[in-house]
Design an enzyme around this catalytic site. Structure first.
Site, PDB file in Angstrom:
ATOM      1  N   GLY A 112      -0.604  -6.170   7.204  1.00  0.00           N
ATOM      2  CA  GLY A 112       0.124  -7.078   8.104  1.00  0.00           C
ATOM      3  C   GLY A 112       1.454  -7.528   7.542  1.00  0.00           C
ATOM      4  O   GLY A 112       1.803  -7.227   6.401  1.00  0.00           O
ATOM      5  N   ARG A 115       5.289 -10.764   4.532  1.00  0.00           N
ATOM      6  CA  ARG A 115       6.521 -11.511   4.232  1.00  0.00           C
ATOM      7  C   ARG A 115       7.601 -11.200   5.256  1.00  0.00           C
ATOM      8  O   ARG A 115       8.789 -11.358   4.976  1.00  0.00           O
ATOM      9  CB  ARG A 115       7.005 -11.223   2.836  1.00  0.00           C
ATOM     10  CG  ARG A 115       7.254  -9.750   2.575  1.00  0.00           C
ATOM     11  CD  ARG A 115       8.032  -9.631   1.334  1.00  0.00           C
ATOM     12  NE  ARG A 115       8.058  -8.272   0.856  1.00  0.00           N
ATOM     13  CZ  ARG A 115       8.749  -7.910  -0.193  1.00  0.00           C
ATOM     14  NH1 ARG A 115       9.448  -8.800  -0.855  1.00  0.00           N
ATOM     15  NH2 ARG A 115       8.746  -6.660  -0.591  1.00  0.00           N
ATOM     16  N   LYS A 135      12.862 -10.759   6.589  1.00  0.00           N
ATOM     17  CA  LYS A 135      11.983 -10.276   5.517  1.00  0.00           C
ATOM     18  C   LYS A 135      12.188 -11.167   4.302  1.00  0.00           C
ATOM     19  O   LYS A 135      13.311 -11.294   3.797  1.00  0.00           O
ATOM     20  CB  LYS A 135      12.328  -8.819   5.184  1.00  0.00           C
ATOM     21  CG  LYS A 135      11.387  -8.193   4.160  1.00  0.00           C
ATOM     22  CD  LYS A 135      11.526  -6.693   4.125  1.00  0.00           C
ATOM     23  CE  LYS A 135      10.676  -6.078   3.017  1.00  0.00           C
ATOM     24  NZ  LYS A 135      10.830  -4.611   2.978  1.00  0.00           N
ATOM     25  N   ARG A 205      16.266  -7.946   9.632  1.00  0.00           N
ATOM     26  CA  ARG A 205      16.232  -6.562  10.089  1.00  0.00           C
ATOM     27  C   ARG A 205      16.213  -6.534  11.616  1.00  0.00           C
ATOM     28  O   ARG A 205      15.711  -7.462  12.258  1.00  0.00           O
ATOM     29  CB  ARG A 205      14.957  -5.865   9.579  1.00  0.00           C
ATOM     30  CG  ARG A 205      14.769  -5.973   8.089  1.00  0.00           C
ATOM     31  CD  ARG A 205      13.776  -4.950   7.600  1.00  0.00           C
ATOM     32  NE  ARG A 205      12.380  -5.251   7.923  1.00  0.00           N
ATOM     33  CZ  ARG A 205      11.357  -4.631   7.348  1.00  0.00           C
ATOM     34  NH1 ARG A 205      11.569  -3.687   6.452  1.00  0.00           N
ATOM     35  NH2 ARG A 205      10.112  -4.945   7.669  1.00  0.00           N
ATOM     36  N   ASP A 282       1.257   2.267   6.689  1.00  0.00           N
ATOM     37  CA  ASP A 282       1.822   0.988   7.150  1.00  0.00           C
ATOM     38  C   ASP A 282       3.344   0.996   7.026  1.00  0.00           C
ATOM     39  O   ASP A 282       4.003   0.061   7.486  1.00  0.00           O
ATOM     40  CB  ASP A 282       1.227  -0.187   6.369  1.00  0.00           C
ATOM     41  CG  ASP A 282       1.330  -0.006   4.866  1.00  0.00           C
ATOM     42  OD1 ASP A 282       0.754   0.980   4.354  1.00  0.00           O
ATOM     43  OD2 ASP A 282       1.990  -0.817   4.201  1.00  0.00           O
ATOM     44  N   ASN A 283       3.895   2.016   6.403  1.00  0.00           N
ATOM     45  CA  ASN A 283       5.348   2.124   6.297  1.00  0.00           C
ATOM     46  C   ASN A 283       5.897   3.252   7.170  1.00  0.00           C
ATOM     47  O   ASN A 283       6.988   3.755   6.932  1.00  0.00           O
ATOM     48  CB  ASN A 283       5.756   2.338   4.835  1.00  0.00           C
ATOM     49  CG  ASN A 283       5.505   1.098   3.986  1.00  0.00           C
ATOM     50  OD1 ASN A 283       5.468  -0.017   4.506  1.00  0.00           O
ATOM     51  ND2 ASN A 283       5.331   1.277   2.696  1.00  0.00           N
TER      52      ASN A 283
HETATM   53  P1  AMP Z   1       4.830  -2.562   1.034  1.00  0.00           P
HETATM   54  O1  AMP Z   1       4.081  -1.504   0.328  1.00  0.00           O
HETATM   55  O2  AMP Z   1       5.894  -3.236   0.247  1.00  0.00           O
HETATM   56  O3  AMP Z   1       5.344  -2.092   2.358  1.00  0.00           O
HETATM   57  O4  AMP Z   1       3.814  -3.757   1.331  1.00  0.00           O
HETATM   58  C1  AMP Z   1       2.462  -3.595   1.630  1.00  0.00           C
HETATM   59  C2  AMP Z   1       1.908  -4.881   2.161  1.00  0.00           C
HETATM   60  O5  AMP Z   1       2.104  -5.929   1.210  1.00  0.00           O
HETATM   61  C3  AMP Z   1       2.523  -5.369   3.460  1.00  0.00           C
HETATM   62  O6  AMP Z   1       1.499  -5.949   4.209  1.00  0.00           O
HETATM   63  C4  AMP Z   1       3.508  -6.407   2.990  1.00  0.00           C
HETATM   64  O7  AMP Z   1       3.784  -7.376   3.976  1.00  0.00           O
HETATM   65  C5  AMP Z   1       2.773  -7.023   1.813  1.00  0.00           C
HETATM   66  N1  AMP Z   1       3.682  -7.639   0.849  1.00  0.00           N
HETATM   67  C6  AMP Z   1       4.545  -7.033   0.006  1.00  0.00           C
HETATM   68  N2  AMP Z   1       5.199  -7.931  -0.736  1.00  0.00           N
HETATM   69  C7  AMP Z   1       4.752  -9.153  -0.356  1.00  0.00           C
HETATM   70  C8  AMP Z   1       5.046 -10.503  -0.755  1.00  0.00           C
HETATM   71  N3  AMP Z   1       5.929 -10.777  -1.707  1.00  0.00           N
HETATM   72  N4  AMP Z   1       4.380 -11.487  -0.130  1.00  0.00           N
HETATM   73  C9  AMP Z   1       3.471 -11.235   0.824  1.00  0.00           C
HETATM   74  N5  AMP Z   1       3.157 -10.004   1.231  1.00  0.00           N
HETATM   75  C10 AMP Z   1       3.772  -8.974   0.653  1.00  0.00           C
HETATM   76 MG    MG Z   2       5.597  -2.100   4.035  1.00  0.00          MG
END
Ligand code: AMP
Ligand code: MG
Length: 530
Positions: A112, A115, A135, A205, A282-283
């Site tokens: 989800g 951030r 973000k 964004r 998720d990306n």
């Molecule tokens: P990412 O691999 O960076 O796309 O992130 C994977 C998941 O981790 C996503 O659900 C992001 O929203 C969450 N996420 C990454 N960094 C943070 C953060 N600093 N605080 C809260 N959620 C995070």
């Molecule tokens: Mg992500």
């Protein structure tokens, strides 16, 4: 609670909001901002956290124009307050989306917007829909164990690369603004038990939609089939209106279209040497956009096995050469998620097979254009191209410089490797490498004589950029930004706005990576910590 203030100067006050996602899809009934598993809902309503001392680092004029905002609008105090998350304009309905994902090949459950906070959907003067998303604007129910914040280093990288990709002609989410928050954010950059405070930042964004493969997967994984169906219907209606409706008869053609867009995106990444670094489901954008700029990187010395992400260093799942295959694997996960509402796997498998064909045809057309050929000649060019790639790797040649300079190719004979190609070499070629390259150039010259693009030089220069966001250039801009000097970010954006132009005054941004950057953190290897 964030204040709602109604009156804004300039165009900002005239933004037209139409929050369709919130209006048409089910919300999490809980309003507390506590971390939890959210079931039966597509999103949770949540407000950004206020920040103490926001400063506008940079805004993108082209992204602002998508909202009919001028540069003046973007430098107003009201803009700063809104896009730092300190003020919610009336008509905005901030929310965080629920999604899951496969991370590094395994199902990771609910992730989800941990951030990211979507402020609103804007419909611009051309009738286009743009979702505004902050973000790094604080925790949401999806933040799990993390803080919901972002640091300057990763925000500079997200901002610059989003806009650089757009100017390269590559589908991407956009970056409107980058704001320093005045907060200190603790990060353990190398995960080695040495956390330090870093300056906080927020990027706004823009995208027509931030829906990811993982938005569908989460409902399938929970057996929430009705919700899955609702989200698919919504997505097709909102973002794929060409399918003229919704319901099961359009699901398969729609999935095939997602496959097609994803294949085209992969062709673009392979064209410019972009390595995303974290191609988890998720990306992956349902619109086929590049999304979530984290530990990405740009190929310097050509190496299909290169991954910029330290977390990926051992498996190299997300290395440059693997990206097209991983995209297809991700599409397969999406197909699995859609299966419950489609009920037949034949059409899904056909679409996945077509992904392979579309990618291959697109890739061949792309490489032919990079080389200045009128068309790819299967059976003839395969060998020429694979020898080229083997040679670029063996000779440690810079991918961007090699292809850009190749447009200056003139038929030999040469005594030595032409200097415009020597400019691409990271180390002096051995005698054997020299003769290999010379032999290739002879064959290349013959191939061009047979069937080159009519306006070869111009065409090559429009597909082979001169300026990309070299890893070390981003890092130099970050080093200064962390000291409060944002000039380098602005200078880089100026150059990256015209990546295919010669820009003689910006020549220093087009050169090889300097030696010191080869092993410096942030320049060659990046961590996910951001
Ligand atoms: P990412 O691999 O960076 O796309 O992130 C994977 C998941 O981790 C996503 O659900 C992001 O929203 C969450 N996420 C990454 N960094 C943070 C953060 N600093 N605080 C809260 N959620 C995070
Ligand atoms: Mg992500």
């Amino acid at each position: 609670m964030t204040a709602h203030i109604p009156i804004y100067p300039g165009t900002l006050g005239r933004l037209r909001f139409d929050n369709r996602f919130v209006r048409e899809l089910p919300a999490d009934p809980l309003l507390e901002n506590t971390r939890r598993q959210v079931r039966g809902a597509c999103y949770s309503l949540v407000s950004p956290t206020k920040v103490p001392a926001p400063v506008l680092v940079i805004s993108s004029p082209e992204a602002a124009a998508l909202l009919d905002l001028s540069e003046e609008d973007c430098s107003s105090p009201a803009f700063l307050e809104v896009f730092a998350g300190n003020r919610i304009m009336s008509g905005m309905q901030p929310f965080a989306m629920c999604y899951g994902g496969h991370q590094f090949g395994s199902w990771a459950g609910q992730l989800g917007d941990g951030r990211a906070i979507n402020l609103a959907e804007v419909v611009n003067s051309r009738g286009e829909r743009w979702v505004l998303q902050l973000k790094g604007a604080g925790p949401t129910p999806y933040s799990r164990t993390a803080d919901g914040l972002a640091v300057m280093r990763s925000s500079v990288r997200e901002f610059l690369c989003s806009e650089a990709m757009f100017h390269l002609g590559i589908p991407t989410t956009r970056a409107l603004s980058l704001i320093a928050t005045g907060d200190a954010v603790e990060r353990d950059m190398f995960y080695d038990g040495h956390p330090k405070d870093e300056p906080g930042a927020i990027v706004c964004r823009l995208s027509p939609s931030f829906i990811r493969f993982g938005n569908f997967e989460i409902f399938a994984s929970r057996g929430e089939t009705r919700l899955l169906q609702q989200l698919v219907d919504y997505t097709i209606r909102t973002d794929f209106p060409q399918f003229g409706g919704h319901g099961p008869e359009v699901f398969c053609p729609w999935f095939a279209e997602v496959c097609r867009r994803t294949a085209e995106l992969m062709v673009h990444w392979m064209r410019v040497g972009f390595v995303h670094g974290v191609m988890n489901t998720d990306n992956m954008s349902i619109l086929g956009l590049t999304i979530d700029y984290g530990p990405y990187g740009w190929l310097e010395n050509f190496d299909p096995g290169w991954t910029p992400n330290t977390t990926d260093a051992s498996g190299r799942r997300y290395c440059f050469g693997n990206q097209p295959h991983i995209a297809q694997w991700n599409l397969l996960q999406l197909a699995n998620a859609l299966y419950p509402i489609i009920g037949a796997d034949g059409p899904l498998q056909d679409a996945l097979r077509q992904y392979g064909q579309i990618f291959q045809q697109g890739w061949q057309a792309m490489i032919a254009e990079k080389l200045g050929f009128a068309a790819f000649e299967a059976g003839v060019d395969d060998e020429l191209v694979s020898e080229l790639f083997a040679m670029l790797q063996a000779l440690e040649m810079d991918m961007t410089i090699f292809f850009r300079n190749l447009s200056g190719f003139e038929s030999g004979p040469w005594e030595e490797i032409p200097s415009f190609l020597m400019d691409a070499c990271y180390s002096p070629p051995s005698a054997e490498s020299r003769s290999r390259l010379m032999a290739w150039l002879v064959r290349y010259g013959e191939r061009l004589r047979r069937n080159a693009l009519p306006d070869r030089r111009e065409r090559m220069n429009r597909t082979n950029p001169k300026y990309v966001l070299r890893n070390y250039l981003a890092q130099l801009a970050i080093d200064k930004a962390e000291q409060g000097d944002y000039s380098q970010i602005r200078e880089l954006l100026e150059v990256l706005r015209r990546p295919y132009d010669e820009q003689p005054e910006a020549e220093r941004y087009a050169g090889r990576r300097p030696d010191w950057a080869r092993s410096r953190a942030g320049c060659s290897m990046l961590s996910c910590s951001s």
